[in-house]
Design a protein around this motif. Structure first.
Motif, PDB file in Angstrom:
ATOM      1  N   LEU A   7      21.929  71.251  26.808  1.00 22.86           N
ATOM      2  CA  LEU A   7      21.487  70.061  26.069  1.00 22.86           C
ATOM      3  C   LEU A   7      20.006  70.162  25.717  1.00 22.86           C
ATOM      4  O   LEU A   7      19.591  69.841  24.603  1.00 22.86           O
ATOM      5  CB  LEU A   7      21.702  68.809  26.919  1.00 22.86           C
ATOM      6  N   ALA A   8      19.210  70.619  26.696  1.00 25.56           N
ATOM      7  CA  ALA A   8      17.766  70.752  26.449  1.00 25.56           C
ATOM      8  C   ALA A   8      17.520  71.728  25.313  1.00 25.56           C
ATOM      9  O   ALA A   8      16.755  71.438  24.375  1.00 25.56           O
ATOM     10  CB  ALA A   8      17.072  71.227  27.723  1.00 25.56           C
ATOM     11  N   MET A   9      18.192  72.880  25.343  1.00 23.57           N
ATOM     12  CA  MET A   9      17.978  73.899  24.309  1.00 23.57           C
ATOM     13  C   MET A   9      18.380  73.357  22.940  1.00 23.57           C
ATOM     14  O   MET A   9      17.697  73.575  21.943  1.00 23.57           O
ATOM     15  CB  MET A   9      18.796  75.160  24.613  1.00 23.57           C
TER      16      MET A   9
ATOM     17  N   ARG B 163      10.526  85.698  14.400  1.00 23.98           N
ATOM     18  CA  ARG B 163      11.425  85.036  15.349  1.00 23.98           C
ATOM     19  C   ARG B 163      10.623  83.986  16.107  1.00 23.98           C
ATOM     20  O   ARG B 163       9.510  84.243  16.547  1.00 23.98           O
ATOM     21  CB  ARG B 163      11.983  86.051  16.344  1.00 23.98           C
ATOM     22  N   LEU B 164      11.214  82.790  16.216  1.00 25.55           N
ATOM     23  CA  LEU B 164      10.569  81.739  17.007  1.00 25.55           C
ATOM     24  C   LEU B 164      11.411  81.428  18.240  1.00 25.55           C
ATOM     25  O   LEU B 164      12.640  81.362  18.172  1.00 25.55           O
ATOM     26  CB  LEU B 164      10.389  80.463  16.171  1.00 25.55           C
ATOM     27  N   ASN B 165      10.721  81.218  19.353  1.00 21.84           N
ATOM     28  CA  ASN B 165      11.349  80.859  20.624  1.00 21.84           C
ATOM     29  C   ASN B 165      11.265  79.344  20.763  1.00 21.84           C
ATOM     30  O   ASN B 165      10.173  78.778  20.716  1.00 21.84           O
ATOM     31  CB  ASN B 165      10.557  81.566  21.732  1.00 21.84           C
ATOM     32  N   TYR B 166      12.422  78.694  20.901  1.00 17.38           N
ATOM     33  CA  TYR B 166      12.380  77.240  21.152  1.00 17.38           C
ATOM     34  C   TYR B 166      12.873  76.919  22.560  1.00 17.38           C
ATOM     35  O   TYR B 166      13.370  75.825  22.828  1.00 17.38           O
ATOM     36  CB  TYR B 166      13.135  76.456  20.080  1.00 17.38           C
ATOM     37  N   GLY B 167      12.665  77.844  23.448  1.00 14.47           N
ATOM     38  CA  GLY B 167      13.127  77.681  24.827  1.00 14.47           C
ATOM     39  C   GLY B 167      12.167  76.895  25.711  1.00 14.47           C
ATOM     40  O   GLY B 167      12.266  76.967  26.937  1.00 14.47           O
ATOM     41  N   HIS B 168      11.248  76.171  25.097  1.00 20.70           N
ATOM     42  CA  HIS B 168      10.286  75.398  25.881  1.00 20.70           C
ATOM     43  C   HIS B 168      10.409  73.915  25.534  1.00 20.70           C
ATOM     44  O   HIS B 168      10.657  73.567  24.370  1.00 20.70           O
ATOM     45  CB  HIS B 168       8.863  75.885  25.598  1.00 20.70           C
ATOM     46  N   PRO B 169      10.249  73.032  26.515  1.00 20.03           N
ATOM     47  CA  PRO B 169      10.330  71.591  26.242  1.00 20.03           C
ATOM     48  C   PRO B 169       9.426  71.239  25.075  1.00 20.03           C
ATOM     49  O   PRO B 169       8.287  71.723  24.983  1.00 20.03           O
ATOM     50  CB  PRO B 169       9.825  70.962  27.544  1.00 20.03           C
ATOM     51  N   TRP B 170       9.946  70.436  24.149  1.00 20.92           N
ATOM     52  CA  TRP B 170       9.173  70.122  22.951  1.00 20.92           C
ATOM     53  C   TRP B 170       7.936  69.329  23.321  1.00 20.92           C
ATOM     54  O   TRP B 170       7.951  68.540  24.247  1.00 20.92           O
ATOM     55  CB  TRP B 170      10.026  69.334  21.951  1.00 20.92           C
ATOM     56  N   SER B 171       6.852  69.624  22.601  1.00 18.27           N
ATOM     57  CA  SER B 171       5.579  68.940  22.883  1.00 18.27           C
ATOM     58  C   SER B 171       4.752  68.886  21.613  1.00 18.27           C
ATOM     59  O   SER B 171       4.964  69.692  20.694  1.00 18.27           O
ATOM     60  CB  SER B 171       4.813  69.714  23.951  1.00 18.27           C
ATOM     61  N   PRO B 172       3.800  67.963  21.546  1.00 15.96           N
ATOM     62  CA  PRO B 172       2.908  67.896  20.379  1.00 15.96           C
ATOM     63  C   PRO B 172       2.184  69.226  20.161  1.00 15.96           C
ATOM     64  O   PRO B 172       1.881  69.598  19.033  1.00 15.96           O
ATOM     65  CB  PRO B 172       1.916  66.794  20.762  1.00 15.96           C
ATOM     66  N   ARG B 173       1.919  69.946  21.265  1.00 16.64           N
ATOM     67  CA  ARG B 173       1.232  71.225  21.148  1.00 16.64           C
ATOM     68  C   ARG B 173       2.067  72.233  20.354  1.00 16.64           C
ATOM     69  O   ARG B 173       1.530  73.020  19.574  1.00 16.64           O
ATOM     70  CB  ARG B 173       1.000  71.790  22.553  1.00 16.64           C
ATOM     71  N   ILE B 174       3.379  72.215  20.593  1.00 17.37           N
ATOM     72  CA  ILE B 174       4.236  73.135  19.850  1.00 17.37           C
ATOM     73  C   ILE B 174       4.296  72.691  18.389  1.00 17.37           C
ATOM     74  O   ILE B 174       4.200  73.510  17.466  1.00 17.37           O
ATOM     75  CB  ILE B 174       5.651  73.206  20.469  1.00 17.37           C
TER      76      ILE B 174
END
Lengths: 474, 474
Positions: free
Chosen positions: B370-372, B443-454
């Motif tokens: 779900l997170a991913m 290639r982009l990695n979206y395996g990190h919790p979303w944040s304003p920094r991303i």
């Protein structure tokens, strides 16, 4: 050979030829005495040997009967053994020995591992659990090769104890020393290159050379003074040797240590030829004398020595943590590590580091060294009691292997196979050279607490040494 | 390109040519307006871009000054980048990206790892500590390859859930999937052999091919339907291909999954040619739809598929536990494992097995999937907001990578380098092919919790995409 041994062998030949069929009754002791003109004790001893060899069964009050042919040992062991000495390929042979050592209940004289009971496994488990709980989640990225910083610092501190200043940055943590050795070999060779190894030497070096498409030049190891440097010098002049893979302390399989002056001479010789040395030093910490014999690396001024160590033999078997201090090749080794297995297990690296700091490593080492030394003494005592006079053995000052050379011609492969049938593993000499030499030798592991069972196993080996199949080469 | 982008680029050229020296004052906004006949907002935006590119500094109330040349990023990253696109060798490129991802504080869009915060690390630590305490000392021998029996049984049970009957005996536990893949490749090839890989494809396959002296044939991957089977069929007719190394679920780098019928067709095609498939399936468990997409192995009747999996991406990063179900090649793979790194860490194998039995793996998997999925959606949203119109992206149904293709010509290597200077890593397209193609892709990695920094990082990428160096190829 004694009279009763000769007698037993001639009867064994009859049995194996099929003249005496399984289940049929053997001649009585009295018949034997009359027929062969021998004493009663000679006849009795001959039957005793035949019984030990599994060729006859004694039935109470009724005499001896020909035994059914032995069931073959299961699995790879028998397949490899069936191939017999010279034609068996090195890997097949090695796996047969390893498989045999894995069978439960076997007396593991051929094993490469010491008894796991000699290690502080529950204290280690505590360090591992604690480290795993406390490790930062980001260590999964930060501790990628070269590896956990604290662990590398602890390793660097141990180098410092023997006067070697080794920057922690150039230490690469690996999955045990075997990976370190393999990566170092890959870092300095291309397929087709020639690599110098010891003879007898560690079979994994031969396997790696086979697997990577390299060629081996074998340099003799003297069981008293170690590697023959003159032979190495000659080989360096004659062949374009690209690397050496040597074990300088308590060598596997002989247990012999290269004296310090010879280590220095070795390093100087290789520097002259600009040839890197892959130094396998996994047994160094198991020294019985007060001090660690400095590795060849201690004499290296040019970054040509790649020193490989491990905690598998002296602290944490099965944890799979080793390292390479790869001198000028460190960056290349680190990259190969990343490309092949990425990283050693990260909680385990942290766990070992925790143990090294807080677990009492020195105390444990003192204990295990003493244990190994007394097991060596017990083993040598048993060898003197049970093995034929004139059997030569090395007397290692560390580690847990010794090397036997029999006076009379022996087929070590047959000895290996027969011993397995009796629940005993040995490491036959041909395992330790590409040319399958050393048919007259075996390696014995004394890394297990001494017990009557081990003593009995040595006695059985003594009996098997006069078995007709073992003597077939004579 | 918009008017302000063109303006910024012409000013950037002046600065880089040296006509405007570091520290010197830039023309005022008013001068720019007059000189170039542009609006005030165009001039202001141009300066904003130049500032983002690091070419000018704004000083309050005093205008813009030429910035000092940027300090080069430290270490391998800059060395590799200095080599520039086509001539950079694949390994060098890969290490530059990995090194960059290791730097603390970087936004890891180019990383190969998901956030460690998504994993049940403390529950795992509990399992690890418990297992290490309870494991039999003899496991250090018994759990040698193929590996811990309980762990292999747990893995076999997971196969059963997707309808694959896989005997636990043929599962070989490894130090992560990368080791499994490497061993499988070694098991079926000799130096000089040809191996089919995906294009774009996982760079570690290319590195392994390079390292083992093999040759690669690249088979195109369609970003919608996956591997081009017609192209593969043609290649099989044309070349003596010895093995294929493909990722069939949530492929790295595209995120695309081969549909089930195509997997079946792939297995049949390879069976016809008797060519083994090394199936890299490390992302399969991270499916967003209810069910695991069955791997190609599910259609294999001839033991030609070597299926490699891992817990590193979905449960235990850094623990380094993976496996190979190597079909008819299982014995060979097991031996290669013994010869290279002996065994995966034995307490860690037991720890993972304990977690799988008692830790709540299914619950964790539901959460991380779900997170991913929500991170994917956030990433795609940011792409639409910040990246140029016409930028194509894949929309993976699992894993944590997506693939961008820019409409206008872009130098992805330059984008990578400039992004690193701004604390952002990306994985440039040329990383994913031996021919260094895909200069227009990242290639982009979206395996990190979303944040304003991303989100901010994606915005910065949008700005860098009109940087003159990124557009140099145009």
């Amino acid at each position: 050979m004694t009279r009763y041994e000769r007698l037993a062998q001639s009867m064994a030949t009859e049995i194996r030829s099929g003249n005496l069929t399984p289940g049929s009754r053997m001649p009585s002791l009295r018949q034997i005495i009359a027929q062969h003109g021998v004493s009663q004790s000679t006849a009795a001893r001959a039957y005793y040997l035949l019984e030990q060899w599994g060729l006859v069964r004694a039935e109470e009050r009724s005499g001896y009967y020909v035994a059914p042919p032995p069931a073959k040992a299961a699995g790879a062991a028998s397949r490899a053994a069936a191939g017999e000495s010279a034609t068996v390929d090195i890997s097949e042979l090695v796996f047969s020995v390893l498989d045999a050592a894995k069978r439960p209940g076997i007396v593991p004289l051929g094993s490469a591992f010491p008894s796991p009971l000699l290690f502080p496994l529950s204290r280690l488990a505590k360090s591992l659990g604690q480290a795993a709980r406390n490790v930062s989640p980001w260590s999964t990225v930060v501790d990628l090769p070269p590896g956990n910083e604290n662990l590398r610092r602890q390793i660097a501190l141990r180098y410092m104890r023997v006067g070697i200043s080794q920057p922690a940055e150039d230490i690469i943590v690996t999955n045990g020393a075997l990976e370190a050795l393999n990566l170092c070999l890959m870092a300095v060779t291309q397929p087709g290159d020639i690599v110098a190894v010891e003879s007898p030497g560690f079979y994994a070096a031969l396997q790696a050379i086979e697997r990577l498409g390299l060629r081996a030049v074998e340099i003799p190891v003297d069981t008293a003074t170690g590697l023959d440097l003159d032979a190495l010098a000659e080989a360096l002049d004659k062949h374009p040797i690209r690397a050496c893979w040597f074990m300088t302390n308590f060598q596997n399989p002989t247990g012999v240590t290269l004296p310090a002056q010879k280590k220095q001479a070795l390093v100087e010789l290789l520097a002259k030829h600009d040839v890197p040395l892959i130094e396998d030093d996994v047994y160094g910490e198991l020294h019985y004398a007060p001090n660690y014999p400095p590795p060849a690396m201690a004499f290296d001024k040019r970054g040509l020595v790649m020193h490989c160590g491990s905690f598998s033999k002296n602290l944490a078997p099965g944890y799979r943590v080793g390292w390479a201090s790869a001198g000028r090749f460190a960056a290349r080794v680190q990259r190969l590590k990343l490309m092949t297995t990425i990283s050693a297990s990260i909680p385990v690296q942290a766990g070992i580091a925790d143990y090294l700091e807080h677990g009492g490593y020195e105390r444990h080492l003192k204990k295990i060294r003493l244990a190994m030394q007394s097991q060596r003494d017990a083993m040598i005592d048993a060898i003197r009691r049970w093995l034929p006079e004139g059997t030569q053995h090395t007397c290692p000052e560390g580690g847990y292997f010794l090397w036997l050379t029999f006076r009379e011609a022996v087929d070590a492969m047959a000895l290996h196979r027969l011993a397995i049938e009796r629940g005993i593993s040995v490491a036959p000499g041909p395992l330790f050279s590409a040319s399958h030499a050393f048919e007259n030798c075996i390696r014995l592991n004394y890394g297990h607490p001494w017990s009557p069972r081990i003593d009995e196993a040595i006695r059985t080996l003594g009996e098997l040494l006069v078995h007709p199949e073992v003597r077939a080469r004579a």
